[in-house]
Design a protein around this motif. Structure first.
Motif, PDB file in Angstrom:
ATOM      1  N   GLU A 136     -19.723 -43.924 -47.164  1.00 32.40           N
ATOM      2  CA  GLU A 136     -18.469 -44.860 -46.867  1.00 32.40           C
ATOM      3  C   GLU A 136     -18.066 -46.555 -46.138  1.00 32.40           C
ATOM      4  O   GLU A 136     -17.836 -47.436 -46.798  1.00 32.40           O
ATOM      5  N   ASN A 137     -18.914 -46.053 -44.661  1.00 31.57           N
ATOM      6  CA  ASN A 137     -18.860 -46.918 -43.925  1.00 31.57           C
ATOM      7  C   ASN A 137     -20.069 -48.117 -44.355  1.00 31.57           C
ATOM      8  O   ASN A 137     -19.881 -49.214 -44.337  1.00 31.57           O
ATOM      9  N   LYS A 139     -20.874 -48.511 -47.445  1.00 34.63           N
ATOM     10  CA  LYS A 139     -20.386 -48.922 -48.876  1.00 34.63           C
ATOM     11  C   LYS A 139     -21.027 -48.143 -49.990  1.00 34.63           C
ATOM     12  O   LYS A 139     -21.307 -48.419 -51.083  1.00 34.63           O
ATOM     13  N   ILE A 141     -20.770 -44.969 -51.183  1.00 33.26           N
ATOM     14  CA  ILE A 141     -19.280 -44.806 -52.240  1.00 33.26           C
ATOM     15  C   ILE A 141     -18.108 -45.144 -51.837  1.00 33.26           C
ATOM     16  O   ILE A 141     -18.308 -45.748 -50.587  1.00 33.26           O
ATOM     17  N   SER A 142     -17.248 -45.039 -51.957  1.00 34.63           N
ATOM     18  CA  SER A 142     -15.801 -45.712 -51.913  1.00 34.63           C
ATOM     19  C   SER A 142     -14.878 -44.667 -51.233  1.00 34.63           C
ATOM     20  O   SER A 142     -14.391 -43.513 -51.765  1.00 34.63           O
ATOM     21  N   GLY A 143     -14.638 -45.289 -50.171  1.00 36.53           N
ATOM     22  CA  GLY A 143     -13.339 -43.704 -49.101  1.00 36.53           C
ATOM     23  C   GLY A 143     -12.008 -43.628 -50.809  1.00 36.53           C
ATOM     24  O   GLY A 143     -11.085 -42.527 -50.654  1.00 36.53           O
ATOM     25  N   LYS A 144     -11.715 -45.010 -51.178  1.00 33.04           N
ATOM     26  CA  LYS A 144     -10.579 -44.934 -52.121  1.00 33.04           C
ATOM     27  C   LYS A 144     -11.129 -43.924 -54.028  1.00 33.04           C
ATOM     28  O   LYS A 144      -9.702 -44.004 -54.184  1.00 33.04           O
ATOM     29  N   ASN A 145     -12.054 -43.557 -54.010  1.00 27.64           N
ATOM     30  CA  ASN A 145     -12.859 -42.844 -55.144  1.00 27.64           C
ATOM     31  C   ASN A 145     -12.004 -41.782 -54.976  1.00 27.64           C
ATOM     32  O   ASN A 145     -12.202 -40.647 -54.271  1.00 27.64           O
ATOM     33  N   SER A 146     -10.639 -41.808 -55.909  1.00 26.57           N
ATOM     34  CA  SER A 146     -10.506 -40.375 -56.017  1.00 26.57           C
ATOM     35  C   SER A 146     -11.424 -39.226 -57.248  1.00 26.57           C
ATOM     36  O   SER A 146     -10.964 -38.455 -57.476  1.00 26.57           O
TER      37      SER A 146
END
Length: 390
Positions: A136-137, A139, A141-146
């Motif tokens: 995530e850091n 970028k 993958i997205s930390g907001k990716n549900s």
């Protein structure tokens, strides 16, 4: 790197369709592999059995009716998402597996894949919370990716919650490394690729060349330097690859007491006792699956340095399995090796069980490492004398 000596016909465009056919997969063992696994609840993932109990499973000549349950991990839940578990169980041909725990490596995409390889081969990368945070850091993958299903290139990313597993990230990493047949119960072949490696040859070619044509149960590279287990144990202590040197001594003495011998011509066709286990190929079957179970039990008992238990398990498994220990030159043709991530960070994962001790500084061996009551080398004296040719 020149390919003049490669054992793989990389330039032949017709070879991959042959290997991806059902004919290749039909030659493998059945998914069940005729083994029964121990089902129980335990405080540790593999039960942490005594040496006597672990060694009692090395002779499996009477396991033909699958009535003897073999301890093979999963005595605690392996915490992955249901969607990932379904995907793993749906992989019924060849699976390529890797893992990154504690953000120790980068995700490296396989190269040299055939046009149909991704239709016939599954790629799974296991990661823990610390690695996810690193992705995530950066970028990636997205930390907001549900969405629970994440793929990065060829790899399907499987998030593993390490909260109730082992404190040591390396021990969590050897779960998919050695218990791949349990995570992927319907796969017929598997390839373990350490995350420090980049695969450069199509997995179907590797399976055909190193397993099928050799009629082998497993394939693994020879260590480039060592041939005796004790040499690897000494290097592990010298280079601080494992912090508890006393436990290394105990491990070697346990094996010496129970029949570990240094390499000699009596062990031919094997020309070494020490593998380079960064790349492991398996034909899933009763023998190779049992080998993996037994070796994993040794890792839980002592440490995740799998090269130390390899020869002991290989030489005591009855009946034996056929392991293709291929030359290091082959390894160099099929994979590129990179350094691990260099940054030094403290463990940033979830809170751990307070009964689990925190990582320690290197624990030196006791004063009797070599001498006990004036006698050299304790319980491994005969091993060392044979290794030294005395």
């Amino acid at each position: 790197m020149a390919n003049t000596s490669t054992p793989f016909p990389l330039s032949d465009p017709l070879v991959l369709p042959l290997f991806s056919s059902q004919a290749m997969l039909s030659n493998s063992s059945s998914p069940s592999s005729n083994l029964s696994y121990l089902l129980a609840n335990s405080d540790s993932f593999a039960g942490n059995f005594t040496a006597h109990k672990r060694f009692s499973f090395f002779d499996y000549r009477d396991y033909g009716n699958a009535t003897v349950p073999v301890p093979c991990g999963f005595l605690k839940k392996f915490p992955v998402r249901d969607s990932d578990r379904i995907a793993m169980e749906s992989c019924n041909g060849v699976v390529v597996v890797s893992a990154i725990f504690n953000d120790h490596d980068k995700i490296r995409q396989p190269r040299g894949l055939g046009s149909k390889t991704l239709d016939n081969v599954c790629f799974f990368m296991f990661v823990d919370e610390t690695t996810v945070k690193g992705l995530e850091n950066h970028k990636i993958i997205s930390g907001k990716n549900s969405s629970p299903d994440i793929t990065i290139g060829a790899w399907r990313i499987v998030r593993v919650s390490s909260k109730n597993l082992y404190e040591n990230p390396a021990m969590n990493g050897v779960i998919p490394k050695y218990l791949v047949h349990r995570l992927f119960p319907n796969s017929k072949f598997s390839i373990w690729v350490d995350a420090k490696l980049q695969l450069m040859v199509d997995p179907l070619l590797l399976i055909h060349s190193l397993i099928i044509t050799e009629n082998a149960d497993m394939a693994i590279s020879k260590h480039p330097y060592y041939i005796h287990t004790m040499e690897e144990a000494m290097a592990t202590a010298r280079w601080k690859k494992w912090w508890d040197v006393d436990s290394l001594k105990k491990q070697m003495e346990t094996y010496c007491e129970n029949g570990l011998k240094p390499w000699s011509p009596n062990k031919l066709p094997y020309t070494t006792d020490v593998p380079d286990s960064a790349l492991i190929l398996r034909r899933h079957g009763r023998g190779s699956n049992l080998f993996s179970c037994l070796l994993f039990n040794e890792l839980e008992a002592f440490n995740p340095r799998d090269q130390l238990a390899f020869a002991f398990v290989r030489d005591h498994l009855t009946p034996s399995i056929k392991i293709n220990m291929f030359e290091g030159e082959v390894f160099e043709q099929v994979a590129l090796e990179y350094r691990h991530n260099l940054k030094k960070t403290r463990y940033t994962g979830p809170q751990l069980d307070p009964q689990i001790s925190k990582p320690k500084r290197t624990k030196r061996a006791g004063p009797d490492l070599l001498y006990v009551n004036g006698s050299c080398c304790s319980k491994c004296l005969n091993y060392l004398l044979q290794m030294w040719g005395e």
